[in-house]
Design a protein around this motif. Structure first.
Motif, short mmCIF file in Angstrom:
data_model
loop_
_atom_site.label_atom_id
_atom_site.label_comp_id
_atom_site.label_asym_id
_atom_site.label_seq_id
_atom_site.Cartn_x
_atom_site.Cartn_y
_atom_site.Cartn_z
N GLY A 214 0.79 -1.22 0.00
CA GLY A 214 0.00 0.00 0.00
C GLY A 214 0.82 1.27 0.00
N VAL A 215 2.14 1.18 0.06
CA VAL A 215 3.01 2.36 0.06
C VAL A 215 3.68 2.44 -1.31
N ALA A 216 3.44 3.57 -2.01
CA ALA A 216 4.03 3.76 -3.33
C ALA A 216 5.52 4.07 -3.20
N THR A 217 6.22 3.93 -4.33
CA THR A 217 7.64 4.23 -4.34
C THR A 217 7.86 5.71 -4.02
N PHE A 218 8.79 6.00 -3.18
CA PHE A 218 9.10 7.38 -2.79
C PHE A 218 10.61 7.52 -2.60
N CYS A 219 11.09 8.71 -2.65
CA CYS A 219 12.51 9.05 -2.44
C CYS A 219 13.42 8.26 -3.40
N ARG A 220 13.04 8.19 -4.67
CA ARG A 220 13.87 7.57 -5.70
C ARG A 220 13.97 8.53 -6.90
N ASP A 221 14.88 8.14 -7.80
CA ASP A 221 15.01 8.87 -9.08
C ASP A 221 15.29 10.36 -8.88
N GLY A 222 16.22 10.67 -8.02
CA GLY A 222 16.67 12.04 -7.84
C GLY A 222 15.76 12.92 -7.02
N VAL A 223 14.73 12.34 -6.41
CA VAL A 223 13.85 13.13 -5.54
C VAL A 223 14.61 13.47 -4.26
#
Length: 280
Positions: free
Chosen positions: A206-215
């Motif tokens: 239930g948790v989407a991807t976060f803090c990736r791809d230069g964020v």
């Protein structure tokens, strides 16, 4: 007419009248003789009493058979307090209580079960800033697989044994907490001091991807005992974090404090269990 010596005489003219003055003098003389006889007898009686008392004293003293005071029998001895049982105390000092830190400073003593369910129990956490829902968790022995940037090599170079992660969410903020486990507190401290990069965010359940791809996200690093612990926090919708996003900072600090408290409790629980064991 006359009487014998000591009798009353008659006055002039021999008219048979008593000489009262002579009779008075004779009576006074007789009284004086009786007084002196009485006083003399009293003195003799007093002297006799004194003599008797002196005799009694001398007689009493003679019963000592010439013994001195030091040779007289001593009074009976009274029982001493030693007749009553006295409390006894051990002269051996009890051992000091176990130090909780010793049980988390080295793998040799830190034997309690360790996993995501022991570090992050339950389905959520109630912390200072509110209630956090627990999302996905994992545990990996390849420590670099749970990192981003240079942190993987730092953990490997210092002997990392495993990394345990869990993600928590609250009001659109997501934070992944990672705990790297070492054999000693020295290795964990070195990993903290050399840390670069950060723990990789953990999505799923239930948790989407976060803090990736230069964020841009906020990261923290610390250690206690043989554990180094890290947080990576940002927005669940993938937005970058700015310095004004206090909710992200607060969430990261709350979860880092929670992990620290869990590690401290782990040491305290093992020390208490050791203290309860009977002495060998």
């Amino acid at each position: 007419m006359s009487f014998g010596q000591g009798g009353p005489g008659w006055g002039p003219g021999d008219q048979q009248t008593p000489d009262w003055a002579a009779l008075a003098d004779a009576s006074a003389a007789r009284n004086r003789r009786r007084k002196w006889l009485f006083l003399g007898g009293g003195a003799l009686a007093t002297a006799a009493v004194v003599a008797v008392v002196a005799t009694v004293i001398v007689s009493a003293g003679s019963k000592d058979d010439g013994k001195s005071a030091s040779e007289l029998p001593s009074p009976p001895a009274l029982p001493s307090d030693s007749a009553h049982p006295q409390p006894s105390f051990s002269k051996v000092a009890p051992p000091p209580p176990p130090n909780p830190y010793d049980y988390i400073a080295s793998a040799r003593k830190d034997k309690a079960p360790l996993g995501a369910d022991t570090l992050f129990p339950g389905t959520g956490l109630t912390l200072g800033s509110g209630v956090y829902a627990k999302g996905p968790t994992d545990k990996v022995t390849s420590c670099a697989a749970a990192t981003q940037g240079a942190l993987g090599s730092v953990l490997g170079n210092n002997g990392c044994r495993q990394v345990i992660r869990a993600t928590f969410t609250k009001d659109g903020v997501a934070v992944t907490v990672g705990v790297a486990v070492f054999d000693t507190d020295t290795a964990a401290k070195k990993a903290k001091e050399q840390a670069s990069g950060g723990i990789a965010s953990l999505s799923g359940a239930g948790v989407a991807t976060f803090c990736r791809d230069g964020v841009v996200c906020r990261r923290t690093t610390n250690s206690y005992g043989r554990y180094a612990y890290f947080t990576t926090g940002g927005f669940a919708n993938g937005k970058s974090v700015t310095k004004g996003d206090t909710a992200v900072f607060t969430a990261g600090d709350d979860l880092a404090q929670f992990v620290f408290d869990q590690i401290v409790a782990r040491g305290r629980n093992q020390a208490s269990a050791a203290a309860a064991q009977p002495a060998a």
